[in-house]
Structures are given as C-alpha cells and as structure tokens.
Design a protein around this motif. Structure first.
Motif, mmCIF file in Angstrom:
data_model
loop_
_atom_site.group_PDB
_atom_site.id
_atom_site.type_symbol
_atom_site.label_atom_id
_atom_site.label_comp_id
_atom_site.label_asym_id
_atom_site.label_seq_id
_atom_site.Cartn_x
_atom_site.Cartn_y
_atom_site.Cartn_z
ATOM 1 N N VAL A 32 0.866 -1.183 0.000
ATOM 2 C CA VAL A 32 0.000 0.000 0.000
ATOM 3 C C VAL A 32 0.899 1.229 0.000
ATOM 4 N N LEU A 33 0.541 2.219 -0.808
ATOM 5 C CA LEU A 33 1.270 3.481 -0.850
ATOM 6 C C LEU A 33 0.403 4.564 -0.218
ATOM 7 N N VAL A 34 0.924 5.225 0.821
ATOM 8 C CA VAL A 34 0.209 6.301 1.507
ATOM 9 C C VAL A 34 0.890 7.610 1.142
ATOM 10 N N SER A 69 3.738 16.514 4.292
ATOM 11 C CA SER A 69 4.316 16.263 5.609
ATOM 12 C C SER A 69 3.357 16.717 6.702
ATOM 13 N N GLY A 70 3.190 15.875 7.717
ATOM 14 C CA GLY A 70 2.353 16.226 8.845
ATOM 15 C C GLY A 70 0.890 15.878 8.706
ATOM 16 N N THR A 71 0.502 15.162 7.648
ATOM 17 C CA THR A 71 -0.916 14.836 7.455
ATOM 18 C C THR A 71 -1.338 13.559 8.164
ATOM 19 N N GLY A 72 -0.383 12.789 8.710
ATOM 20 C CA GLY A 72 -0.744 11.593 9.470
ATOM 21 C C GLY A 72 -0.563 10.291 8.720
ATOM 22 N N LYS A 73 0.435 10.227 7.829
ATOM 23 C CA LYS A 73 0.625 9.027 7.011
ATOM 24 C C LYS A 73 1.012 7.808 7.858
ATOM 25 N N GLU A 74 1.884 8.013 8.859
ATOM 26 C CA GLU A 74 2.275 6.874 9.696
ATOM 27 C C GLU A 74 1.084 6.348 10.490
ATOM 28 N N LEU A 75 0.198 7.227 10.902
ATOM 29 C CA LEU A 75 -0.985 6.812 11.646
ATOM 30 C C LEU A 75 -1.892 5.934 10.784
ATOM 31 N N VAL A 76 -2.031 6.282 9.509
ATOM 32 C CA VAL A 76 -2.816 5.458 8.589
ATOM 33 C C VAL A 76 -2.153 4.094 8.400
ATOM 34 N N ALA A 77 -0.830 4.082 8.277
ATOM 35 C CA ALA A 77 -0.112 2.804 8.139
ATOM 36 C C ALA A 77 -0.349 1.919 9.360
ATOM 37 N N PHE A 126 5.493 -5.010 13.848
ATOM 38 C CA PHE A 126 5.383 -3.849 12.963
ATOM 39 C C PHE A 126 6.595 -2.970 13.216
ATOM 40 N N LEU A 127 7.306 -2.617 12.155
ATOM 41 C CA LEU A 127 8.444 -1.721 12.283
ATOM 42 C C LEU A 127 8.302 -0.595 11.268
ATOM 43 N N ALA A 128 8.769 0.595 11.634
ATOM 44 C CA ALA A 128 8.761 1.745 10.735
ATOM 45 C C ALA A 128 10.187 2.236 10.543
ATOM 46 N N LEU A 184 6.168 -3.899 7.513
ATOM 47 C CA LEU A 184 7.245 -2.911 7.525
ATOM 48 C C LEU A 184 6.757 -1.649 6.822
ATOM 49 N N LEU A 185 6.862 -0.513 7.516
ATOM 50 C CA LEU A 185 6.559 0.780 6.918
ATOM 51 C C LEU A 185 7.847 1.438 6.474
ATOM 52 N N LEU A 186 7.957 1.731 5.193
ATOM 53 C CA LEU A 186 9.080 2.505 4.662
ATOM 54 C C LEU A 186 8.589 3.933 4.450
ATOM 55 N N ASP A 187 8.872 4.782 5.417
ATOM 56 C CA ASP A 187 8.439 6.177 5.360
ATOM 57 C C ASP A 187 9.394 6.966 4.475
ATOM 58 N N GLU A 188 8.859 7.946 3.772
ATOM 59 C CA GLU A 188 9.625 8.775 2.826
ATOM 60 C C GLU A 188 10.414 7.916 1.844
#
Length: 484
Positions: free
Chosen positions: A168-170, A174-182, A196-198, A240-244
């Motif tokens: 899934v691509l979120v 910046s600051g809109t809450g993408k990690e929270l959705v993940a 779960f790891l980020a 696994l969340l790959l942020d940015e």
C-alpha cells in the motif's frame, strides 16, 4: 510509564544497571531469574520491552524467545549475551528478536536501544483509532479524526486493504498523518499480532540504508565486524513501513522491487538467498509519478507500490474538520499538560481557520500546545495563540521549490472536487508573499502589480492567514503585511 521485564540469572549487577538507567516512577522494572519464571510473568505483566539473557539456568534463551513470540510477537525482545562470537544472538535476530547487547553493558547503548524498543512497542500496541469523533478520554493511542468526504474515503480505503497482503502506498504532505494510517492498516489486518516496524528512508545515510534494510555479512565492508540482520529479515511475518520512500536511492530501489516480486533477497556481501514474508506499506510526501518521469524514481517500483494508494488531504482542504481537530487536540493536550482549558472561543477558531497550515496536523498540535501553555482559565482565547504567518519556507516543509504540476497531478482523482479553486489558492500562497516582499509590504503597489483591487488583495490575505499591520513608513497605503 514503560514496563521492562529482565530475565537474567545475574541477581546483582545487571538488575542494578537496568534500574539505574530506567529509574522509577517513569519506568517499572521487574526481574526474574529463570526462563520459566519469565514466561509465567510475561502473560500477566504484558511488558513494553523484555531484556533476555541467552544463558539461563533452566533453558536456552532461544527456547524462551520462541515461547515469548508465541505469547505475543509484538513485544520487543532484546538479547543480552556474554558470547563474543554472537552466533546465538544473530540466530535470535533471525527468529525475530529486536536487538542484542553484549555484556558488560554499555549503559548509554542500553538506554538508546531500550528507548527505541519502547517506541516500537507503543506503535504496535497502542491503537490508531479510526473514527469521526473519538473520545478524548481514550488513552489507548492516537486518533484519525475527520468527517469531510476525503477522510471518509481514507476510512473506506483502510478497511478495503487491511486484510490484504499486497503493498500500500500512503501519500500526502508532511504532517498529514501518514504513519498513523499505516498503523491503522496494520492493526486492523490479519498481521496485527505480528511485528510492525517503521523506517524513515530520509533519516538514514544512503551508505547505511541498504544494510539497515537487508543486513550484511561479516567483512562485507569496512567496519562490518559481524553479521547483521536487516529489517526485512527481522520482521518476517509482520509489516514494515518505509516512510519517505521517495528519498530512497535508485540503486536500492531495484533491490526493494525484487523483494516485492520474489519475497527474497541477499544480505550485503552475501550470496545466500534469504526468504521472507513481509507486508510492505510505503509513505511519501513526494509525487512519485513525477519523480519517475524525471528519472529520480523507478517507474516499475512505483507501479508495484501504487497498486493501492491512499491519499491524505492537507488540513487546509478539510473544511469543518479543523474545528473537530482543534477541540479534540485542545482537550487532549490540556489534559496531558494538567491545564484547565475546556473550550475554544469562536474568535480563536476563526483565527485558526484563516491560516493555511503548511505543516498540517503536526503544526496544528504544536500551535495548540504553545497556546495552552500560555493560557489561563478554561477558554482558549486568540491572545494565547502564537503568531501565525505564512512564511515562504513553510510552504514546503522539505525546503523544495513548489511544483504546481505535481500538486495538480496528486489531486486528479474521480472523487476530487473544486480543483480550480484549490489550485488558485495554492498559487496565491506563493505569489502574494513574493509580491508583497518585492513592494516592501506596500499593499497599494502590490495590488497594482497584481492587477486586482486592494480590497480583493486584503480579502485574499485574510483567507491565507497573513496578518495585516500598520506601518509608520511614508507609504500611500500604510498597510503592511507581516512577512518573515
């Protein structure tokens, strides 16, 4: 308060060290001396982090780790060992341990690793509540709040993909809450009992990112004095969340693409093919399609990640959601800070509505925290707010030039509405400060240069949250705008 469980047969030194680094009342440290005691205690205590010795009097630490994973795989387990070869510790990492430390303990390293593990535990165990108006008394975790049509689509999207296994691509600023959705996708899915790891791709130097993700073999590069298990191997079975991910170097994107296609990889410097089973969620504030067109992101990886995309709208486009968010965060922050603020005055809300929120939810929470710290009494008044001014640097938190085409492309969707109005507003956010800066704040000259009436300019400034003040300079209009 973080709860730590130490399973170690050392009755003196190690417990004293852990208690020294993590003192009460901010931490609770419980100590047991056998694997059997630890397994019995963990079921009742539900610790945030477990420190586990590999050499126990009644059984192997690896056996205890396997049993702990069966009880709750989300609790980070940090291995402690005197074995310099660390082969057992590495095997434990392959089985899902969070990290390992060597005795005698480096207390600074202990503090760092346990602190990170506590944060990871909170991400997994504290619920990301999805709802229109969650209770402010809910202490279980963060909340995704909103009733606007765009947020309703976000809720539906989370429900559609939570039980699936594809990436899934979120996306969103910046600051809109993408990690929270993940986290919400993870916690509502079939892998919610797995780890779960980020990982923030922008926060790790390029030279270290590949090793962080895929691990490395001993001697594969200077400083690689032992084998390292990467995140894709460590979190197998989980998410696994790959942020940015838009900041990931091209050379590494090819390896991630192969992993998504085959669920296999090799460690850096190794030839052994490692099989894994990881659900990948990627997040970015960038327009990956535009980056792919510019050769900065692999198009095939974009298509692989973008099978299902969830876009988070910026705060300025969420209409009446702002009032919901302001009231919710005001009450929550007030409770956290021990203040008595229970209401937000209409004038304060109007002031907040007039601002464009380039930093989105993160900036809103920061502003409210500052205001509540300055407040006195039960009502949040406008005078308590910090100065809200549209700074050119704040237009893009990443410090990049605004890309109008990319902005429009991100919003080209069947459910988009008012795109013309939204795009013109975004253009005004950049154009008006530049023109006013050029005219030294002279609104009459700025209006003439723009070809609009001064009343129209003032209305636009109010709408964008630029506060008008009066200047003592010799100026036919005398109205100045506060600019950074």
């Amino acid at each position: 308060m973080a709860t730590l469980l130490l399973i170690d047969d050392d009755e003196d030194l190690l417990p004293d060290q852990v208690a020294h680094v993590f003192p009460a009342p901010a931490h609770r440290v419980e100590v047991v001396h056998t694997g059997a005691e630890g397994l019995r205690r963990v079921a009742d205590l539900r610790p945030d982090v477990i420190l586990l010795d590999l050499l126990l009097p009644d059984q192997s630490g690896l056996e205890v780790l396997s049993r702990l994973r069966q009880i709750d795989a989300r609790i980070p387990v940090i291995l402690v060992t005197v074995a310099r070869s660390t082969e057992s510790a590495i095997e434990a990492m392959r089985k899902g341990a969070y990290d390992y430390l060597l005795k005698p303990l480096d207390l600074q390293k202990l503090n760092q690793v346990v602190g990170e593990a506590v944060k990871v535990a909170q991400l997994m165990l504290k619920q990301a509540v999805v709802g229109e108006t969650p209770s402010v008394d809910d202490r279980t975790g963060e909340a995704i709040i909103g009733t606007c049509p765009a947020m309703q689509e976000v809720y539906k999207a989370i429900g559609r993909v939570a039980d699936q296994s594809f990436p899934v691509l979120v996306t969103g600023e910046s600051g809109t809450g993408k990690e929270l959705v993940a986290r919400a996708i993870y916690q509502h899915g079939l892998r919610s009992k797995a780890p779960f790891l980020a990982l923030n791709c922008a926060a790790i130097p390029e030279a270290l990112l590949e090793s962080e993700l895929f691990g490395h073999e001993k001697g594969s590069f200077t400083g690689a004095d032992r084998r390292r298990i990467g995140k894709f191997e460590q979190v197998t079975g989980g998410t696994l969340l790959l942020d940015e991910i838009g900041d990931m170097p091209l050379s590494l994107q090819a390896k991630v693409l192969r992993l998504l296609q085959e669920q296999s990889f090799e460690r850096v410097g190794g030839s052994e093919t490692i099989r894994t089973d990881v659900r990948l969620i990627a997040a970015t504030h960038r327009d990956l399609k535009a980056q792919a067109d510019d050769g900065k992101f692999r198009l095939d990886l974009y298509y692989r990640l973008g099978v299902f995309t969830i876009h988070l709208p910026p705060l300025r486009d969420r209409g009446d959601d702002l009032a919901l968010l302001v009231r919710f965060y005001t009450q929550r922050v007030s409770r956290e800070l021990g203040r008595e603020v229970r209401e937000v005055s209409p004038e304060t809300l109007e002031r907040l509505r007039g601002y464009s929120w380039p930093g989105n939810l993160r900036e809103l929470q920061s502003v409210l925290k500052q205001a509540i710290l300055r407040s006195h009494g039960p009502v949040l008044l406008p005078d308590f707010l910090p100065m809200l001014s549209a700074s050119l640097a704040a237009i893009d938190p990443a410090g990049e030039r605004f890309d109008l085409e990319a902005f429009i492309r991100q919003r080209l969707a069947p459910d988009s509405r008012d795109l013309y109005k939204v795009t013109l507003r975004e253009l005004d956010r950049i154009l008006l400060p530049l023109v006013l800066d050029f005219t030294c704040g002279n609104q009459a000259r700025a209006a003439l240069l723009l070809g609009i009436a001064r009343q129209t300019l003032r209305a636009k400034l109010r709408d964008l949250g630029l506060h008008v003040a009066h200047s003592l300079e010799l100026d036919e209009d005398r109205d100045q705008v506060d600019l950074p």
